[in-house]
Design a protein around this motif. Structure first.
Motif, short mmCIF file in Angstrom:
data_model
loop_
_atom_site.label_atom_id
_atom_site.label_comp_id
_atom_site.label_asym_id
_atom_site.label_seq_id
_atom_site.Cartn_x
_atom_site.Cartn_y
_atom_site.Cartn_z
N ILE A 125 0.84 -1.21 0.00
CA ILE A 125 0.00 0.00 0.00
C ILE A 125 0.87 1.25 0.00
N LYS A 126 1.99 1.19 0.74
CA LYS A 126 2.87 2.36 0.81
C LYS A 126 3.51 2.68 -0.54
N ARG A 127 3.90 1.63 -1.28
CA ARG A 127 4.61 1.88 -2.54
C ARG A 127 3.69 1.90 -3.76
N ALA A 128 2.42 1.52 -3.58
CA ALA A 128 1.52 1.40 -4.73
C ALA A 128 1.00 2.73 -5.25
N GLN A 129 1.19 3.80 -4.48
CA GLN A 129 0.72 5.13 -4.88
C GLN A 129 -0.77 5.11 -5.24
N THR A 130 -1.55 4.45 -4.38
CA THR A 130 -2.99 4.36 -4.64
C THR A 130 -3.74 4.24 -3.32
N ASN A 131 -4.97 4.69 -3.34
CA ASN A 131 -5.87 4.48 -2.20
C ASN A 131 -7.05 3.61 -2.61
N ALA A 132 -6.84 2.82 -3.67
CA ALA A 132 -7.89 1.91 -4.15
C ALA A 132 -7.26 0.54 -4.38
N TYR A 133 -7.63 -0.45 -3.54
CA TYR A 133 -6.98 -1.75 -3.63
C TYR A 133 -7.87 -2.80 -3.00
N ARG A 134 -7.55 -4.06 -3.27
CA ARG A 134 -8.32 -5.20 -2.76
C ARG A 134 -7.67 -5.70 -1.47
N ILE A 135 -8.51 -5.95 -0.45
CA ILE A 135 -7.98 -6.41 0.83
C ILE A 135 -8.38 -7.85 1.15
N TYR A 136 -9.33 -8.40 0.40
CA TYR A 136 -9.76 -9.79 0.64
C TYR A 136 -10.41 -10.30 -0.63
N ASP A 137 -10.11 -11.56 -0.99
CA ASP A 137 -10.70 -12.11 -2.21
C ASP A 137 -10.99 -13.60 -2.04
N ALA A 138 -12.09 -13.88 -1.35
CA ALA A 138 -12.55 -15.26 -1.16
C ALA A 138 -11.43 -16.16 -0.63
N ASP A 139 -10.62 -15.63 0.29
CA ASP A 139 -9.51 -16.40 0.84
C ASP A 139 -9.99 -17.66 1.55
N LEU A 140 -11.13 -17.54 2.25
CA LEU A 140 -11.70 -18.67 2.98
C LEU A 140 -12.94 -19.15 2.24
N PRO A 141 -13.06 -20.44 1.98
CA PRO A 141 -14.20 -20.96 1.22
C PRO A 141 -15.56 -20.58 1.83
N ASP A 142 -15.61 -20.50 3.16
CA ASP A 142 -16.87 -20.18 3.82
C ASP A 142 -17.25 -18.71 3.70
N TYR A 143 -16.28 -17.87 3.35
CA TYR A 143 -16.55 -16.43 3.23
C TYR A 143 -16.20 -16.00 1.81
N ASN A 144 -17.16 -16.28 0.93
CA ASN A 144 -16.93 -16.19 -0.51
C ASN A 144 -17.29 -14.81 -1.03
N CYS A 145 -16.40 -13.85 -0.80
CA CYS A 145 -16.65 -12.49 -1.25
C CYS A 145 -15.32 -11.80 -1.54
N ALA A 146 -15.41 -10.67 -2.23
CA ALA A 146 -14.24 -9.82 -2.46
C ALA A 146 -14.49 -8.49 -1.77
N ILE A 147 -13.43 -7.90 -1.21
CA ILE A 147 -13.57 -6.64 -0.49
C ILE A 147 -12.52 -5.67 -1.02
N ASP A 148 -12.98 -4.54 -1.52
CA ASP A 148 -12.10 -3.50 -2.04
C ASP A 148 -12.16 -2.27 -1.16
N ARG A 149 -11.02 -1.65 -0.97
CA ARG A 149 -10.96 -0.37 -0.27
C ARG A 149 -10.85 0.73 -1.31
N LEU A 150 -11.77 1.69 -1.25
CA LEU A 150 -11.76 2.85 -2.14
C LEU A 150 -11.75 4.09 -1.27
N ASP A 151 -10.57 4.63 -1.04
CA ASP A 151 -10.41 5.77 -0.14
C ASP A 151 -10.98 5.39 1.23
N ASP A 152 -12.03 6.08 1.70
CA ASP A 152 -12.59 5.75 3.01
C ASP A 152 -13.85 4.90 2.90
#
Length: 714
Positions: free
Chosen positions: A423-450
Motif C-alpha cells: 500500500i505504501k509503494r503502490a501510490q494508490t488508495n484503491a486496492y483489494r484487501i480480501y478475495d474469497a480467501d476462505l471458502p466459507d466467506y466467498n466475497c471480495a472486499i475492495d478499499r476505495l479511499d474511506d
C-alpha cells in the motif's frame, strides 16, 4: 347460513383474532378460517367487534353463500339478494371481488357481474339504479369466490379497522396498528396489564409510535374503533342506530386510568416529533414518556427487583419493530447496531422480556440471545417472525463469538498486515484487501479511499441461502471493527454471472461519487450505484504498462468503460487518444475523468457499438487497448458478443487499424478463455502472454482474475 359474520385479519393473526373475539362476543359461535374468523351472532356482536377488535381488518355481514361455477351463476347469486332491503338506491356502492376459478379468472370481470346483478335487482323491484363509486362509496360489498362458490357480504367496517385514524404522519415502512397490537398480545403485555397494577413497556426504536400508542390504548381500555367517524354500516338499512349509540356510550364509560409505565424512544428527532403528535391524536400522550436517544445507549428510570431466575418480579417488556435490512446495503450499518444493542440490553435491561419483529431472522441473531418463542406474522407483504426473549440470568451471560466469524477476522487482519508495504509503494488508495480467501466467506472486499465495497459471490446451489446470508453477516459485522471504516460507507453487492449490459446497470441510486488515485492519476468512482465501481483495480499494472508505451503514439481504447486506460495514456504523453464505448453514461464518466486530471488535447470520445465501429474505422493507431466483456446481448448492438467466439474477428479489425509494428493489449476475464494463437499468428502478430506481469500484488490470491496479451504487428 350457519355463520352470518366474517371477520378478516392479516396472515398469521387468525388464531389471535379467534381468542380476541371469544372475549368480545362470549355467547357467539366461532369458527377459525385462514385469514379470519366466522361468527354466528347478533348485530350487536358485529358492532362490538367493530368497536373493540384490535386485530381485525374487516367485519363482513354475510348475505349469501351460493354456487358460482360460471358467470351466470355468479350473476344469479348477486341478483337473488334483496338489495333494496340492504341500501337505498340513492346510496352509491362499490364491489370488491376476491378469488378466481377456471370459469371466472378475472377479478374485474367478477366484480362487474356482481354489480350487474345488484343494479338489475333494483330495476326489477321498480326502483332507480344505484350509482357505482370507487372513491368513497356509501356501501361496500365484498364478494369472495372459492371452489365455484361465492360469498357476498356488506362490509360493516368501511375502511380497514387497522386504520385507527390517529396517525397523521409516519416514517418509512410504518408498522400497521393491528400488527402492533398482535405483537403486544404475543409479548405477554396484554395479559400482564390485566394481572398487575404496574407494568413497564418500552419501544426503543418507536418510529411513529404505533406500538407505544397501542399499548397505552390497551392500558386505558380505549376501544380502538371509538374515534372512527365513518362506518360501512352508516348507509346500511340493517343498521340499528340506537343500539350502536348505546354500545359506544358503554365503551366510552369503560375507559380507565392506570399506573402502567410506557416509554417510546427513537434516535431520529423528527420521528419522535411525529410519534408525539400521533399519541396526542389518539388521546394517550400523557400516558407515554418520549425520549430521543441511540437505543444502544438508552436507560430508563425504572428499578425492577429480580427473582431467583433473574427476571423482574413486576413484568417489564421491550416490544419493538427494528429495521429489517431488506436492502443488502443497509446490513453493513444494521449488523453492528444489533450486536451492540444485544450487549446493552443484557446490562441495562436485565430481567425484562423482549419481543422483536423482523423479516430477517439472521439479523436478530446478532443480539446473541436465546429465543424463548417465535411467531409468524406478516407486516404488510413481508413475512416476519416475532421473536420473544427473556433477559434472565442465563441469557444475559455473554454468548461466545461464532468461530467462523473469528476465522474471517483473523484472515482479514493477516491480509492487511501483509499488504502494508504494498500500500505504501503502490501510490494508490484503491486496492483489494480480501478475495474469497476462505471458502466459507466467498466475497471480495475492495478499499476505495474511506469506503469499502463488499462483493458477495453468489453461493453454489448446494449452500442453503440462510447459511450464505449468515456468512455475509459475519463479514459485515467484522469489517468496521477491523478496518475502522464507518458502517455507512460499506457498500454491499451480490456478484453473479452477468450477461449483456447487466454488469453496467444501476443497482442503487445514492450518487456517492468519490475520488481515488493511482500512480499520479485521479478517477471518479461510485461505490454504491453500479455492480462495478468505475475502476477495474486488477488492471492497475496493465494501465502502467500501457502508459509506458503511449509516448507520442496515437492511441485507441476500445470497450473503454470509464476511460481509465485513456487517462493514463494521455498522461503518458500520447499524441492522440480515441475512447470508444457503447454507453453514454460511461463516456460522460470518462470525460469527467479527463477533466479531473486537467487533460486537454487531441482526445475524442465516441459512443458506438465497438464491433461495428471497428468494421467501419479507417483511422490508423499505434497502440490499441482491447478489453471486451465476456458476453453481451445489448439492444444497442446489431448482434450478440461472445469473447471466445468473436475475439479473432475483433482483433483482425484492430490489426487492420494498426500501424506497422503497432501494439494491441488484449485482455478479458473469462476464466475458461483460450486464445486462438494459430489464427492470430497467421495475421502476422507476435504474441506475448503478459498476464503475470499485469497481476497486482493485491490480486495475487486470485491469479485468474484476468488474462492479458501483448500483440505486436510484425
Amino acid at each position: 347460513m350457519e355463520h352470518n359474520i366474517l371477520v378478516t385479519t392479516a396472515k398469521g393473526l387468525d388464531q389471535l383474532l379467534f381468542t380476541e373475539i371469544q372475549a368480545i362476543c362470549p355467547n357467539a359461535s366461532l369458527k377459525q378460517t385462514p385469514g379470519g374468523v366466522y361468527v354466528s351472532g347478533e348485530i350487536a356482536d358485529a358492532y362490538q367487534i367493530c368497536l373493540w377488535s384490535r386485530l381485525a381488518n374487516r367485519v363482513l355481514w354475510l348475505l349469501t353463500h351460493a354456487p358460482a361455477a360460471n358467470e351466470q351463476e355468479l350473476y344469479n347469486a348477486a341478483n337473488a339478494i334483496d338489495w333494496p332491503a340492504q341500501f337505498h338506491f340513492a346510496s352509491d356502492f362499490m364491489v370488491q371481488f376476491n378469488g378466481t376459478t377456471k370459469a371466472i379468472n378475472n377479478t374485474q370481470f367478477g366484480a362487474l357481474r356482481i354489480k350487474d346483478g345488484i343494479v338489475d335487482r333494483f330495476v326489477e323491484d321498480g326502483t332507480s339504479r344505484p350509482s357505482v363509486s370507487k372513491l368513497s362509496p356509501a356501501i361496500t360489498i365484498h364478494a369472495r369466490l372459492h371452489r365455484d362458490e361465492v360469498l357476498i357480504a356488506i362490509d360493516l367496517s368501511g375502511k380497514s379497522l387497522h386504520q385507527r385514524h390517529y396517525r397523521e404522519d409516519t416514517g418509512e415502512a410504518p408498522l400497521k396498528e393491528h400488527v402492533a397490537a398482535a405483537m403486544l398480545y404475543r409479548s405477554g403485555f396484554t395479559k400482564a396489564i390485566t394481572e398487575f397494577d404496574s407494568v413497564a413497556l418500552l419501544d426503543p426504536m418507536c418510529g411513529s409510535g404505533t406500538i407505544a400508542i397501542e399499548a397505552a390504548s390497551m392500558a386505558a381500555n380505549i376501544a380502538p374503533g371509538l374515534a372512527r367517524e365513518k362506518w360501512g354500516f352508516d348507509a346500511w338499512l340493517g343498521h340499528h342506530k340506537s343500539l350502536w349509540h348505546d354500545l359506544k356510550t358503554a365503551a366510552l364509560a369503560a375507559q380507565k386510568s392506570h399506573q402502567h409505565r410506557i416509554f417510546a424512544n427513537d434516535i431520529d428527532r423528527n420521528l419522535v416529533r411525529i410519534a408525539k403528535a400521533n399519541a396526542d391524536n389518539a388521546g394517550v400522550f400523557a400516558s407515554i414518556q418520549f425520549s430521543q436517544k441511540d437505543a444502544s445507549k438508552l436507560t430508563l428510570p425504572v428499578e425492577l427487583p429480580l427473582d431467583e431466575t433473574g427476571m423482574a418480579t413486576t413484568p417489564a417488556f421491550i416490544v419493538s419493530n427494528p429495521p429489517y435490512g431488506e436492502r443488502l446495503g443497509e446490513l453493513a450499518t444494521l449488523l453492528p447496531m444489533f450486536n451492540t444493542l444485544g450487549d446493552h440490553l443484557k446490562v441495562a435491561f436485565a430481567g425484562w422480556s423482549v419481543s422483536l419483529l423482523s423479516s430477517n431472522r439472521e439479523l436478530l441473531r446478532q443480539i446473541r440471545l436465546r429465543s424463548k418463542k417465535e411467531y409468524a406474522m406478516n407486516n404488510g407483504k413481508l413475512e416476519c417472525k416475532l421473536v420473544n426473549y427473556a433477559l434472565d440470568s442465563a441469557n444475559c451471560e455473554q454468548i461466545a463469538q461464532h468461530s467462523g466469524q473469528q476465522d474471517f477476522a483473523n484472515r482479514l487482519k493477516k491480509n492487511l498486515k501483509k499488504l502494508k508495504p504494498f500500500i505504501k509503494r503502490a501510490q494508490t488508495n484503491a486496492y483489494r484487501i480480501y478475495d474469497a480467501d476462505l471458502p466459507d466467506y466467498n466475497c471480495a472486499i475492495d478499499r476505495l479511499d474511506d469506503w469499502l465495497v463488499v462483493q458477495e459471490y453468489a453461493p453454489p446451489k448446494d449452500i442453503p441461502p440462510e447459511k450464505a446470508r449468515r456468512r455475509i453477516h459475519d463479514v459485515l459485522l467484522q469489517l468496521p471493527i477491523i478496518t475502522g471504516v464507518d458502517t455507512k460507507k460499506i457498500a454491499v453487492k451480490v456478484r453473479e454471472q452477468q450477461k449483456g449490459a447487466k454488469q453496467y446497470q444501476k443497482v442503487n441510486d445514492q450518487q456517492n461519487r468519490i475520488t481515488v488515485f493511482e500512480h499520479g492519476a485521479e478517477f471518479y468512482v461510485n461505490p454504491t450505484d453500479y455492480l462495478d465501481t468505475g475502476l477495474f483495480l486488477d488492471h492497475r499494472q496493465t494501465r502502467q504498462l500501457f502508459k509506458a508505451e503511449a509516448q507520442g503514439k496515437h492511441v485507441l481504447n476500445l470497450f473503454a468503460y470509464t476511460g481509465s486506460v485513456s487517462v493514463h495514456a494521455a498522461k503518458g504523453g500520447a499524441a492522440s487518444v480515441t475512447t470508444v464505448d457503447m454507453s453514454n453514461t460511461y463516456l460522460d464518466w470518462a470525460k469527467d475523468n479527463f477533466s479531473l486530471n486537467r487533460l486537454r488535447g487531441a482526445y475524442d470520445f465516441i459512443q458506438a457499438d465497438c464491433v461495428e465501429w471497428m468494421k467501419r474505422n479507417h483511422k490508423k493507431f499505434d497502440l490499441i487497448f482491447l478489453d471486451p466483456p465476456s458476453f453481451s446481448n445489448s439492444k444497442r448492438m446489431s448482434g450478440t458478443w461472445d469473447v471466445q467466439r468473436d475475439h479473432v474477428s475483433i482483433i483482425r479489425c484492430a490489426v487492420e487499424s494498426l500501424q506497422p509494428y503497432g501494439v494491441i493489449y488484449f485482455s478479458n476475464n473469462l476464466r475458461s478463455f483460450k486464445l486462438a494463437d494459430t489464427e492470430l499468428s497467421e495475421m502476422g502478430l507476435a504474441i506475448e502472454n503478459i498476464s503475470a506481469q499485469t497481476l497486482p500484488e493485491d490480486f495475487q490470491r486470485n491469479p485468474k482474475i484476468h488474462q492479458c496479451w501483448r500483440l505486436t504487428k510484425c
